[in-house]
Motif scaffolding. Structure first.
Motif, PDB file in Angstrom:
ATOM      1  N   GLU A  77      13.196   1.172   2.739  1.00  0.00           N
ATOM      2  CA  GLU A  77      14.433   1.938   2.566  1.00  0.00           C
ATOM      3  C   GLU A  77      15.630   0.985   2.451  1.00  0.00           C
ATOM      4  O   GLU A  77      16.507   1.184   1.603  1.00  0.00           O
ATOM      5  N   ARG A  78      15.657  -0.070   3.256  1.00  0.00           N
ATOM      6  CA  ARG A  78      16.734  -1.064   3.170  1.00  0.00           C
ATOM      7  C   ARG A  78      16.730  -1.795   1.826  1.00  0.00           C
ATOM      8  O   ARG A  78      17.782  -2.149   1.299  1.00  0.00           O
ATOM      9  N   LEU A  79      15.549  -2.016   1.262  1.00  0.00           N
ATOM     10  CA  LEU A  79      15.432  -2.676  -0.034  1.00  0.00           C
ATOM     11  C   LEU A  79      15.787  -1.745  -1.190  1.00  0.00           C
ATOM     12  O   LEU A  79      15.929  -2.188  -2.326  1.00  0.00           O
ATOM     13  N   GLY A  80      15.896  -0.458  -0.908  1.00  0.00           N
ATOM     14  CA  GLY A  80      16.244   0.507  -1.949  1.00  0.00           C
ATOM     15  C   GLY A  80      15.045   1.025  -2.718  1.00  0.00           C
ATOM     16  O   GLY A  80      15.197   1.594  -3.793  1.00  0.00           O
ATOM     17  N   LEU A  81      13.851   0.848  -2.170  1.00  0.00           N
ATOM     18  CA  LEU A  81      12.632   1.276  -2.848  1.00  0.00           C
ATOM     19  C   LEU A  81      12.162   2.666  -2.432  1.00  0.00           C
ATOM     20  O   LEU A  81      11.382   3.297  -3.136  1.00  0.00           O
ATOM     21  N   ALA A  96       8.325   0.713  10.718  1.00  0.00           N
ATOM     22  CA  ALA A  96       8.789  -0.614  10.287  1.00  0.00           C
ATOM     23  C   ALA A  96       8.699  -0.761   8.769  1.00  0.00           C
ATOM     24  O   ALA A  96       9.646  -1.221   8.117  1.00  0.00           O
ATOM     25  N   ALA A  97       7.585  -0.360   8.188  1.00  0.00           N
ATOM     26  CA  ALA A  97       7.392  -0.494   6.743  1.00  0.00           C
ATOM     27  C   ALA A  97       8.373   0.388   5.967  1.00  0.00           C
ATOM     28  O   ALA A  97       9.013  -0.076   5.020  1.00  0.00           O
ATOM     29  N   LEU A  98       8.485   1.635   6.360  1.00  0.00           N
ATOM     30  CA  LEU A  98       9.366   2.551   5.638  1.00  0.00           C
ATOM     31  C   LEU A  98      10.836   2.183   5.802  1.00  0.00           C
ATOM     32  O   LEU A  98      11.616   2.297   4.850  1.00  0.00           O
ATOM     33  N   TYR A 151       9.149  10.807   2.619  1.00  0.00           N
ATOM     34  CA  TYR A 151       9.726   9.676   1.897  1.00  0.00           C
ATOM     35  C   TYR A 151       9.232   9.700   0.455  1.00  0.00           C
ATOM     36  O   TYR A 151       8.063   9.961   0.204  1.00  0.00           O
ATOM     37  N   VAL A 152      10.136   9.397  -0.487  1.00  0.00           N
ATOM     38  CA  VAL A 152       9.795   9.352  -1.908  1.00  0.00           C
ATOM     39  C   VAL A 152      10.256   8.020  -2.493  1.00  0.00           C
ATOM     40  O   VAL A 152      11.149   7.368  -1.961  1.00  0.00           O
ATOM     41  N   ALA A 153       9.642   7.634  -3.593  1.00  0.00           N
ATOM     42  CA  ALA A 153      10.006   6.394  -4.274  1.00  0.00           C
ATOM     43  C   ALA A 153      11.292   6.596  -5.066  1.00  0.00           C
ATOM     44  O   ALA A 153      11.523   7.665  -5.626  1.00  0.00           O
ATOM     45  N   THR A 154      12.106   5.562  -5.125  1.00  0.00           N
ATOM     46  CA  THR A 154      13.322   5.600  -5.926  1.00  0.00           C
ATOM     47  C   THR A 154      12.999   5.166  -7.356  1.00  0.00           C
ATOM     48  O   THR A 154      11.895   4.698  -7.635  1.00  0.00           O
ATOM     49  N   ALA A 155      13.971   5.284  -8.229  1.00  0.00           N
ATOM     50  CA  ALA A 155      13.795   4.824  -9.618  1.00  0.00           C
ATOM     51  C   ALA A 155      13.522   3.326  -9.651  1.00  0.00           C
ATOM     52  O   ALA A 155      12.730   2.850 -10.464  1.00  0.00           O
ATOM     53  N   LYS A 212       0.835  -1.204   0.000  1.00  0.00           N
ATOM     54  CA  LYS A 212       0.000   0.000   0.000  1.00  0.00           C
ATOM     55  C   LYS A 212       0.870   1.255   0.000  1.00  0.00           C
ATOM     56  O   LYS A 212       0.559   2.242  -0.680  1.00  0.00           O
ATOM     57  N   THR A 213       1.966   1.219   0.728  1.00  0.00           N
ATOM     58  CA  THR A 213       2.877   2.363   0.764  1.00  0.00           C
ATOM     59  C   THR A 213       3.452   2.637  -0.619  1.00  0.00           C
ATOM     60  O   THR A 213       3.508   3.787  -1.053  1.00  0.00           O
TER      61      THR A 213
END
Length: 83
Positions: free
Chosen positions: A42-46, A36-38, A57-61, A10-11
């Motif tokens: 963030e660790r996954l690079g998303l 926890a979700a963010l 918070y913003v989405a990465t490429a 959902k995020t």
């Protein structure tokens, strides 16, 4: 293959539609759940924090590309983007 829980999915949906999110947004049930979700995203690079506002918070490429190909493994999409 990377599995996301419903809150993380959902995020990412919110990020692709509105381009940013905060820990206090309505799709989170609690501040702890948001953290926890963010943090995991963030660790996954998303997801990344904005430079001018550390609470935004913003989405990465990688996240934007992966949202276009949901049936492809995250690792494969990461390999496409890495030269």
């Amino acid at each position: 293959m990377t599995k996301l829980n419903s809150t993380e999915k959902k995020t990412l949906e919110v990020l692709t539609k509105s381009f940013f999110t905060f820990k206090g947004d309505s799709h989170f049930r609690s501040y702890r759940q948001a953290t926890a979700a963010l943090n995991r995203l963030e660790r996954l690079g998303l997801v990344k924090r904005e430079d001018h506002d550390q609470s935004m918070y913003v989405a990465t490429a990688l996240a934007r590309e992966w949202s276009q190909y949901p049936n492809v493994a995250l690792e494969d999409v990461r390999a496409w983007l890495t030269p």
